[in-house]
Design a protein around this motif. Structure first.
Motif, PDB file in Angstrom:
ATOM      1  N   SER A 185     -39.928  -7.125   4.611  1.00 20.48           N
ATOM      2  CA  SER A 185     -40.570  -7.251   5.919  1.00 20.48           C
ATOM      3  C   SER A 185     -41.728  -8.248   5.868  1.00 20.48           C
ATOM      4  O   SER A 185     -42.044  -8.892   6.864  1.00 20.48           O
ATOM      5  CB  SER A 185     -41.067  -5.889   6.417  1.00 20.48           C
ATOM      6  OG  SER A 185     -41.978  -5.323   5.495  1.00 20.48           O
ATOM      7  N   SER A 186     -42.346  -8.391   4.704  1.00 21.42           N
ATOM      8  CA  SER A 186     -43.436  -9.360   4.539  1.00 21.42           C
ATOM      9  C   SER A 186     -42.903 -10.771   4.277  1.00 21.42           C
ATOM     10  O   SER A 186     -43.674 -11.731   4.272  1.00 21.42           O
ATOM     11  CB  SER A 186     -44.338  -8.961   3.369  1.00 21.42           C
ATOM     12  OG  SER A 186     -43.615  -9.026   2.143  1.00 21.42           O
ATOM     13  N   GLU A 187     -41.585 -10.871   4.019  1.00 17.94           N
ATOM     14  CA  GLU A 187     -40.929 -12.144   3.704  1.00 17.94           C
ATOM     15  C   GLU A 187     -41.496 -12.783   2.441  1.00 17.94           C
ATOM     16  O   GLU A 187     -41.484 -13.999   2.280  1.00 17.94           O
ATOM     17  CB  GLU A 187     -41.022 -13.114   4.887  1.00 17.94           C
ATOM     18  CG  GLU A 187     -40.342 -12.603   6.140  1.00 17.94           C
ATOM     19  CD  GLU A 187     -40.399 -13.600   7.285  1.00 17.94           C
ATOM     20  OE1 GLU A 187     -41.206 -14.552   7.221  1.00 17.94           O
ATOM     21  OE2 GLU A 187     -39.632 -13.428   8.248  1.00 17.94           O
ATOM     22  N   SER A 188     -41.990 -11.942   1.534  1.00 15.52           N
ATOM     23  CA  SER A 188     -42.490 -12.468   0.264  1.00 15.52           C
ATOM     24  C   SER A 188     -41.349 -12.807  -0.695  1.00 15.52           C
ATOM     25  O   SER A 188     -41.546 -13.546  -1.660  1.00 15.52           O
ATOM     26  CB  SER A 188     -43.445 -11.459  -0.388  1.00 15.52           C
ATOM     27  OG  SER A 188     -42.794 -10.221  -0.569  1.00 15.52           O
ATOM     28  N   ILE A 189     -40.168 -12.255  -0.435  1.00 13.39           N
ATOM     29  CA  ILE A 189     -38.973 -12.581  -1.208  1.00 13.39           C
ATOM     30  C   ILE A 189     -37.752 -12.208  -0.373  1.00 13.39           C
ATOM     31  O   ILE A 189     -37.806 -11.272   0.432  1.00 13.39           O
ATOM     32  CB  ILE A 189     -38.963 -11.837  -2.564  1.00 13.39           C
ATOM     33  CG1 ILE A 189     -37.867 -12.398  -3.481  1.00 13.39           C
ATOM     34  CG2 ILE A 189     -38.799 -10.343  -2.365  1.00 13.39           C
ATOM     35  CD1 ILE A 189     -37.936 -11.858  -4.908  1.00 13.39           C
ATOM     36  N   SER A 190     -36.675 -12.946  -0.566  1.00 13.89           N
ATOM     37  CA  SER A 190     -35.440 -12.624   0.151  1.00 13.89           C
ATOM     38  C   SER A 190     -34.688 -11.523  -0.583  1.00 13.89           C
ATOM     39  O   SER A 190     -34.904 -11.292  -1.778  1.00 13.89           O
ATOM     40  CB  SER A 190     -34.554 -13.861   0.276  1.00 13.89           C
ATOM     41  OG  SER A 190     -34.050 -14.235  -1.005  1.00 13.89           O
ATOM     42  N   GLN A 191     -33.785 -10.854   0.112  1.00 15.93           N
ATOM     43  CA  GLN A 191     -32.993  -9.811  -0.526  1.00 15.93           C
ATOM     44  C   GLN A 191     -32.118 -10.386  -1.632  1.00 15.93           C
ATOM     45  O   GLN A 191     -31.956  -9.763  -2.686  1.00 15.93           O
ATOM     46  CB  GLN A 191     -32.137  -9.083   0.517  1.00 15.93           C
ATOM     47  CG  GLN A 191     -32.948  -8.256   1.498  1.00 15.93           C
ATOM     48  CD  GLN A 191     -32.073  -7.388   2.383  1.00 15.93           C
ATOM     49  OE1 GLN A 191     -30.876  -7.261   2.178  1.00 15.93           O
ATOM     50  NE2 GLN A 191     -32.686  -6.755   3.385  1.00 15.93           N
ATOM     51  N   GLU A 192     -31.566 -11.567  -1.402  1.00 13.89           N
ATOM     52  CA  GLU A 192     -30.707 -12.180  -2.412  1.00 13.89           C
ATOM     53  C   GLU A 192     -31.492 -12.481  -3.689  1.00 13.89           C
ATOM     54  O   GLU A 192     -31.022 -12.221  -4.800  1.00 13.89           O
ATOM     55  CB  GLU A 192     -30.080 -13.469  -1.866  1.00 13.89           C
ATOM     56  CG  GLU A 192     -29.050 -13.252  -0.770  1.00 13.89           C
ATOM     57  CD  GLU A 192     -27.878 -12.394  -1.246  1.00 13.89           C
ATOM     58  OE1 GLU A 192     -27.468 -12.552  -2.413  1.00 13.89           O
ATOM     59  OE2 GLU A 192     -27.388 -11.581  -0.446  1.00 13.89           O
TER      60      GLU A 192
END
Length: 320
Positions: A185-192
């Motif tokens: 949610s913070s977009e600090s890392i992608s799920q991939e």
């Protein structure tokens, strides 16, 4: 006066909304040895409410007031108002608040004088809280696991989790733990990128990796982690700290990217080796308080930063 004589006839009030906040409240209850009232705010988010309820039962803490107040559901305030106002109508010595940045807890705390309030830890956000308090010259008292210097007459009491260590007998196990986190949610890392990182970590260690799922992690991410070879996913029914204590389990190594649990587990298990290991794709600048977190982590004797490049050669097994 904050933290008055133990002989005060007035009780303390604790208002919390997460398992970690409740753990800190339990420590304060045992430490200050005063009568108390406990208010639990349920948020309807993920597994938080179930863990909060189970933790209260495990610690023999009977809430005097339970409120279901969901995010952006202000009608919940109207439904909860009668029983909360009945609790708040009493006279209290100190009012312990679980989160400074929770809009709900801020509203609930407005019924009390500012000099009554004591802030419990709300994860690593405590550093941001202290910075804001100092900027506003508002010396609200803290009960915290962190080494934070007070300012301008502020009262800070150190939480050492002594009560929990006395309550449970633990033994060290040769196990490597990874603390799962909700970082998307913070977009600090992608799920991939996150799944790729966990896969590389699992293939690089000498033994199996025990993945402790976070209560707010997306289920599809957990399902993908479960499919990674050499990984065992565990869903703790309560907060991670109490989970290890109740299981009498002191892990030999704990790995994390950037979790509050680093601080609490470091205090609970000073002999455990704790590694902060960040993927190349992780962007810590998404967390405005990361410089403060890193500085605090570097002061802990059993915490160290590990080179993520060591994971890129699967043939080189790492005995963390």
């Amino acid at each position: 006066m904050i933290f008055p004589s133990l002989h005060s006839a007035r009780p303390d009030l604790y208002i919390v909304e997460t398992p970690f906040q409740l753990l800190c409240a339990y420590e304060a209850i045992v430490y200050f040895r005063r009568p108390f009232k406990l208010c639990l705010r349920y948020s309807g988010v993920g597994r938080n409410d179930l863990q909060l309820q189970r933790l209260a039962d495990e610690l023999d803490l009977r809430p005097d007031c339970s409120l279901l107040i969901r995010k952006h559901r202000w009608q919940d305030f109207l439904k909860s108002a009668p029983k909360y106002l009945l609790l708040a109508a009493r006279s209290y010595e100190n009012v312990f608040i679980g989160s400074y940045y929770s809009n709900v807890l801020q509203v609930l705390s407005r019924l009390f004088r500012k000099n009554q309030l004591v802030l419990l830890d709300d994860g690593v956000a405590t550093f941001l809280v202290q910075d804001e308090l100092q900027t506003k010259r508002r010396p609200t008292a803290l009960y915290t696991i962190f080494d934070i210097p007070p300012f301008g007459g502020q009262n800070i009491t150190k939480n050492k989790f002594s009560a929990l260590r006395r309550r449970y007998s633990i033994s060290k196990r040769d196990s490597i733990i990874f603390i799962g986190q909700e970082l998307f949610s913070s977009e600090s890392i992608s799920q991939e990128a996150y799944i790729k990182f966990i896969s590389e970590l699992a293939s690089s260690i000498c033994s199996s990796l025990v993945y402790i799922a976070h209560r707010a992690e997306p289920l599809d991410v957990i399902e993908r982690v479960e499919q990674i070879p050499n990984v065992t996913v565990v869903h703790p029914p309560m907060g991670i700290e109490l989970f290890f204590l109740k299981e009498a389990w002191q892990p030999s190594t704990v790995i994390s990217i950037c979790s509050t649990a680093i601080f609490s587990l470091s205090a609970l298990f000073p002999e455990t080796r704790i590694q902060v290991l960040q993927p190349d794709e992780f962007d810590p600048t998404k967390f405005s308080h990361w410089p403060l977190i890193k500085r605090a982590l570097l002061t802990l004797s059993n915490v160290e930063f590990q080179r993520v490049n060591d994971l890129h050669d699967p043939s080189q097994k790492v005995a963390f």
